[in-house]
Motif scaffolding. Structure first.
Motif, PDB file in Angstrom:
ATOM      1  N   ASN A  23     -24.665  20.798  -8.218  1.00  0.00           N
ATOM      2  CA  ASN A  23     -23.815  19.696  -7.696  1.00  0.00           C
ATOM      3  C   ASN A  23     -22.936  19.778  -6.493  1.00  0.00           C
ATOM      4  OD1 ASN A  23     -23.286  16.903  -7.322  1.00  0.00           O
ATOM      5  ND2 ASN A  23     -21.701  16.858  -9.039  1.00  0.00           N
ATOM      6  N   TYR A  32     -27.266  13.010  -1.844  1.00  0.00           N
ATOM      7  CA  TYR A  32     -26.159  12.557  -2.544  1.00  0.00           C
ATOM      8  C   TYR A  32     -25.575  11.411  -2.466  1.00  0.00           C
ATOM      9  CZ  TYR A  32     -22.125  13.582  -5.766  1.00  0.00           C
ATOM     10  OH  TYR A  32     -21.256  13.338  -6.710  1.00  0.00           O
ATOM     11  N   LEU A  36     -27.494   9.504  -5.094  1.00  0.00           N
ATOM     12  CA  LEU A  36     -26.752   9.647  -6.460  1.00  0.00           C
ATOM     13  C   LEU A  36     -25.584   8.942  -6.729  1.00  0.00           C
ATOM     14  CD1 LEU A  36     -27.749  13.515  -6.334  1.00  0.00           C
ATOM     15  CD2 LEU A  36     -28.834  11.939  -7.494  1.00  0.00           C
ATOM     16  N   THR A  37     -25.027   8.479  -5.806  1.00  0.00           N
ATOM     17  CA  THR A  37     -23.563   7.958  -6.164  1.00  0.00           C
ATOM     18  C   THR A  37     -23.680   6.541  -6.672  1.00  0.00           C
ATOM     19  OG1 THR A  37     -23.494   7.115  -3.864  1.00  0.00           O
ATOM     20  CG2 THR A  37     -22.283   9.220  -4.241  1.00  0.00           C
ATOM     21  N   THR A  91     -18.399   9.922 -10.273  1.00  0.00           N
ATOM     22  CA  THR A  91     -19.845  10.266 -10.010  1.00  0.00           C
ATOM     23  C   THR A  91     -20.113  11.922  -9.962  1.00  0.00           C
ATOM     24  OG1 THR A  91     -19.483   8.420  -8.291  1.00  0.00           O
ATOM     25  CG2 THR A  91     -21.286   9.986  -7.874  1.00  0.00           C
ATOM     26  N   GLU A  94     -20.912  12.280 -13.463  1.00  0.00           N
ATOM     27  CA  GLU A  94     -22.366  11.754 -13.783  1.00  0.00           C
ATOM     28  C   GLU A  94     -23.367  12.622 -13.320  1.00  0.00           C
ATOM     29  OE1 GLU A  94     -24.821   7.874 -12.410  1.00  0.00           O
ATOM     30  OE2 GLU A  94     -22.581   8.093 -11.667  1.00  0.00           O
ATOM     31  N   VAL A  95     -23.169  13.012 -12.007  1.00  0.00           N
ATOM     32  CA  VAL A  95     -24.279  13.744 -11.458  1.00  0.00           C
ATOM     33  C   VAL A  95     -24.213  15.248 -12.163  1.00  0.00           C
ATOM     34  CG1 VAL A  95     -25.192  14.825  -9.287  1.00  0.00           C
ATOM     35  CG2 VAL A  95     -24.351  12.470  -9.570  1.00  0.00           C
ATOM     36  N   SER A 135     -23.363  10.856 -19.167  1.00  0.00           N
ATOM     37  CA  SER A 135     -23.795  10.581 -17.741  1.00  0.00           C
ATOM     38  C   SER A 135     -24.143   8.943 -17.665  1.00  0.00           C
ATOM     39  CB  SER A 135     -25.073  11.084 -17.376  1.00  0.00           C
ATOM     40  OG  SER A 135     -25.459  10.531 -16.066  1.00  0.00           O
TER      41      SER A 135
END
Length: 171
Positions: A23, A32, A36-37, A91, A94-95, A135
């Motif tokens: 990450n 990202y 991914l956000t 975030t 989570e990622v 997540s």
């Protein structure tokens, strides 16, 4: 069975480190920020509750897990900037957990190819509890944060929401 559970927990803890490292590289990419956000796998609050996200939330809030990421706490008085920082931290968490989940899935598949089916199954159960569910919890928290931001943006939070409404949104 105890050996398989402890091994699975160890692998999952190691996967957290893998998630953080990968990450750290991903965060600097456009992928990202664009993809991914804003992940949102389970949009329904009712389905989240049926899946047991509330139980995971309780465990994280009331056990030693609460010390793992102290940045994910909301103060009683909040402003827009603090919400942005909190969203960023959510975030990240989570990622990190999603990458860690994928790493353990790969490891579990290797165990399946080695015909260690019980170990792979135990590993996936532990992985779901320690990576997938946290997540999904962060995704739910970000949806709740969106709701709070809408209130803050429409008018001053203290003028619009009662103490009970603020508590419901924050918790």
């Amino acid at each position: 069975m105890i050996k398989q559970i402890t091994f699975s927990i160890s692998i999952t803890f190691l996967s957290w480190i893998i998630g953080m490292i990968i990450n750290a590289f991903l965060i600097k990419t456009p992928f990202y920020k664009e993809k991914l956000t804003n992940l949102n796998f389970v949009k329904s609050k009712k389905l989240n509750n049926l899946m047991g996200i509330g139980v995971i939330k309780w465990i994280i809030k009331n056990t030693f897990f609460k010390f793992f990421n102290p940045k994910l706490k909301m103060k009683s008085k909040i402003d827009q900037n603090e919400l942005s920082v909190l969203r960023y931290e959510m975030t990240l968490a989570e990622v990190n957990h999603l990458i860690a989940f994928a790493a353990v899935v790969i490891f579990a598949l290797v165990m399946v190819f080695k015909e260690k089916y019980i170990l792979a199954l135990v590993m996936m159960i532990v992985n779901m509890l320690m990576n997938l569910y946290p997540s999904l919890l962060q995704q739910e928290n970000k949806r709740r944060l969106n709701k709070l931001e809408r209130i803050l943006n429409s008018k001053h939070f203290s003028d619009v929401a009662t103490e009970d409404e603020r508590t419901e949104i924050v918790n």
